[in-house]
Scaffold this motif. Structure first.
Motif, PDB file in Angstrom:
ATOM      1  N   ARG A  56     -26.432  20.532 -15.441  1.00 46.66           N
ATOM      2  CA  ARG A  56     -26.383  19.208 -14.796  1.00 46.66           C
ATOM      3  C   ARG A  56     -27.603  18.385 -15.190  1.00 46.66           C
ATOM      4  O   ARG A  56     -27.497  17.209 -15.520  1.00 46.66           O
ATOM      5  CB  ARG A  56     -26.291  19.390 -13.285  1.00 46.66           C
ATOM      6  N   PHE A  57     -28.780  19.014 -15.165  1.00 43.95           N
ATOM      7  CA  PHE A  57     -29.994  18.291 -15.551  1.00 43.95           C
ATOM      8  C   PHE A  57     -29.968  17.935 -17.037  1.00 43.95           C
ATOM      9  O   PHE A  57     -30.360  16.833 -17.432  1.00 43.95           O
ATOM     10  CB  PHE A  57     -31.247  19.097 -15.209  1.00 43.95           C
ATOM     11  N   ALA A  58     -29.507  18.856 -17.871  1.00 44.77           N
ATOM     12  CA  ALA A  58     -29.437  18.593 -19.310  1.00 44.77           C
ATOM     13  C   ALA A  58     -28.476  17.441 -19.603  1.00 44.77           C
ATOM     14  O   ALA A  58     -28.788  16.557 -20.420  1.00 44.77           O
ATOM     15  CB  ALA A  58     -28.999  19.856 -20.052  1.00 44.77           C
ATOM     16  N   ALA A  59     -27.333  17.439 -18.942  1.00 44.04           N
ATOM     17  CA  ALA A  59     -26.357  16.362 -19.162  1.00 44.04           C
ATOM     18  C   ALA A  59     -26.910  15.021 -18.703  1.00 44.04           C
ATOM     19  O   ALA A  59     -26.736  14.003 -19.394  1.00 44.04           O
ATOM     20  CB  ALA A  59     -25.052  16.685 -18.430  1.00 44.04           C
ATOM     21  N   ALA A  60     -27.591  15.013 -17.562  1.00 44.85           N
ATOM     22  CA  ALA A  60     -28.192  13.759 -17.076  1.00 44.85           C
ATOM     23  C   ALA A  60     -29.235  13.246 -18.071  1.00 44.85           C
ATOM     24  O   ALA A  60     -29.299  12.036 -18.349  1.00 44.85           O
ATOM     25  CB  ALA A  60     -28.821  13.980 -15.704  1.00 44.85           C
ATOM     26  N   LEU A  61     -30.021  14.155 -18.611  1.00 43.26           N
ATOM     27  CA  LEU A  61     -31.030  13.775 -19.595  1.00 43.26           C
ATOM     28  C   LEU A  61     -30.371  13.225 -20.862  1.00 43.26           C
ATOM     29  O   LEU A  61     -30.806  12.200 -21.407  1.00 43.26           O
ATOM     30  CB  LEU A  61     -31.929  14.967 -19.929  1.00 43.26           C
ATOM     31  N   LEU A  62     -29.320  13.899 -21.323  1.00 45.70           N
ATOM     32  CA  LEU A  62     -28.622  13.438 -22.526  1.00 45.70           C
ATOM     33  C   LEU A  62     -28.012  12.053 -22.316  1.00 45.70           C
ATOM     34  O   LEU A  62     -28.081  11.190 -23.197  1.00 45.70           O
ATOM     35  CB  LEU A  62     -27.545  14.445 -22.937  1.00 45.70           C
ATOM     36  N   MET A  63     -27.430  11.820 -21.141  1.00 39.91           N
ATOM     37  CA  MET A  63     -26.857  10.498 -20.863  1.00 39.91           C
ATOM     38  C   MET A  63     -27.964   9.454 -20.758  1.00 39.91           C
ATOM     39  O   MET A  63     -27.805   8.329 -21.235  1.00 39.91           O
ATOM     40  CB  MET A  63     -26.023  10.537 -19.585  1.00 39.91           C
ATOM     41  N   HIS A  64     -29.082   9.835 -20.164  1.00 38.53           N
ATOM     42  CA  HIS A  64     -30.229   8.923 -20.061  1.00 38.53           C
ATOM     43  C   HIS A  64     -30.747   8.543 -21.450  1.00 38.53           C
ATOM     44  O   HIS A  64     -31.222   7.425 -21.660  1.00 38.53           O
ATOM     45  CB  HIS A  64     -31.341   9.566 -19.225  1.00 38.53           C
ATOM     46  N   LEU A  72     -19.758  13.032 -24.307  1.00 41.09           N
ATOM     47  CA  LEU A  72     -20.409  14.225 -23.775  1.00 41.09           C
ATOM     48  C   LEU A  72     -19.412  15.067 -22.982  1.00 41.09           C
ATOM     49  O   LEU A  72     -19.363  16.295 -23.119  1.00 41.09           O
ATOM     50  CB  LEU A  72     -21.601  13.829 -22.901  1.00 41.09           C
ATOM     51  N   LEU A  73     -18.573  14.404 -22.185  1.00 43.49           N
ATOM     52  CA  LEU A  73     -17.535  15.109 -21.421  1.00 43.49           C
ATOM     53  C   LEU A  73     -16.558  15.810 -22.359  1.00 43.49           C
ATOM     54  O   LEU A  73     -16.224  16.976 -22.155  1.00 43.49           O
ATOM     55  CB  LEU A  73     -16.801  14.126 -20.502  1.00 43.49           C
TER      56      LEU A  73
END
Length: 184
Positions: A56-64, A72-73
């Motif tokens: 979850r943190f990695a995905a948030a960082l990647l989207m940021h 990404l999804l």
């Protein structure tokens, strides 16, 4: 009602079904195919929650950092299709490791499907639409018994994991459709 929104509800249904089904049979998979004790299987299942949080943190960082949420999804969903395929064809420690890793990649799915589903929607119907997306969690109550039925009928728990694999494929298709329509 927009067809793309209905697809979002279906994708959310598939996601929650895949998540609950994957986790519900994880300990049994570890016992049946890797011969770990139930307690060890439980510890491994707890580790999947850690993977989920890290994902979850990695995905948030990647989207940021600018990665497209639909891409990404789609990427995370397709990776999970591959991981589930490995768990089905290699029901051993490699398959268990693949199942373990799915938690990292499923972590962004619920909030991303939700956000994409209501994006650009008329504010007057957003609340109702949000309710439908949340109600799609019923997938967890549908997939788990279906996986159990597959296991009982085939005497092959690994084969039951085809169901979450199909769910991840549905999510990937949804994400790609959203991406294509958003670039027009």
């Amino acid at each position: 009602c927009r067809p793309l929104f209905l697809f979002a509800v279906f994708a959310q249904f598939a996601y929650v079904g895949a998540q609950v089904g994957t986790w519900s049979y994880f300990v049994q998979y570890s016992q049946d195919y890797v011969k770990v004790e139930e307690k060890t299987g439980g510890y491994l299942l707890t580790g999947t929650l850690g993977m989920f949080a890290i994902g979850r943190f990695a995905a948030a960082l990647l989207m940021h950092c600018g990665f497209s949420p639909p891409i990404l999804l789609a990427t995370f969903s397709l990776i999970n299709v591959i991981l589930i395929f490995i768990a089905v064809i290699l029901p051993n420690s490699i398959g268990l490791g693949a199942l373990f890793a799915t938690s990292f990649f499923m972590s962004l799915m619920f909030p991303t499907i939700f956000a994409l589903g209501i994006k650009g929607m008329n504010p007057q119907i957003t609340k109702f639409a949000s309710c439908l997306l949340v109600m799609a969690i019923i997938g967890g109550a549908v997939f788990t018994p279906l996986m159990g039925l597959i296991n009982v009928k085939t005497n092959n728990l690994a084969l039951a994991y085809v169901l979450p694999g199909v769910a991840y494929l549905i999510i990937a298709i949804y994400a790609l459709v959203v991406y294509v329509l958003s670039t027009k």
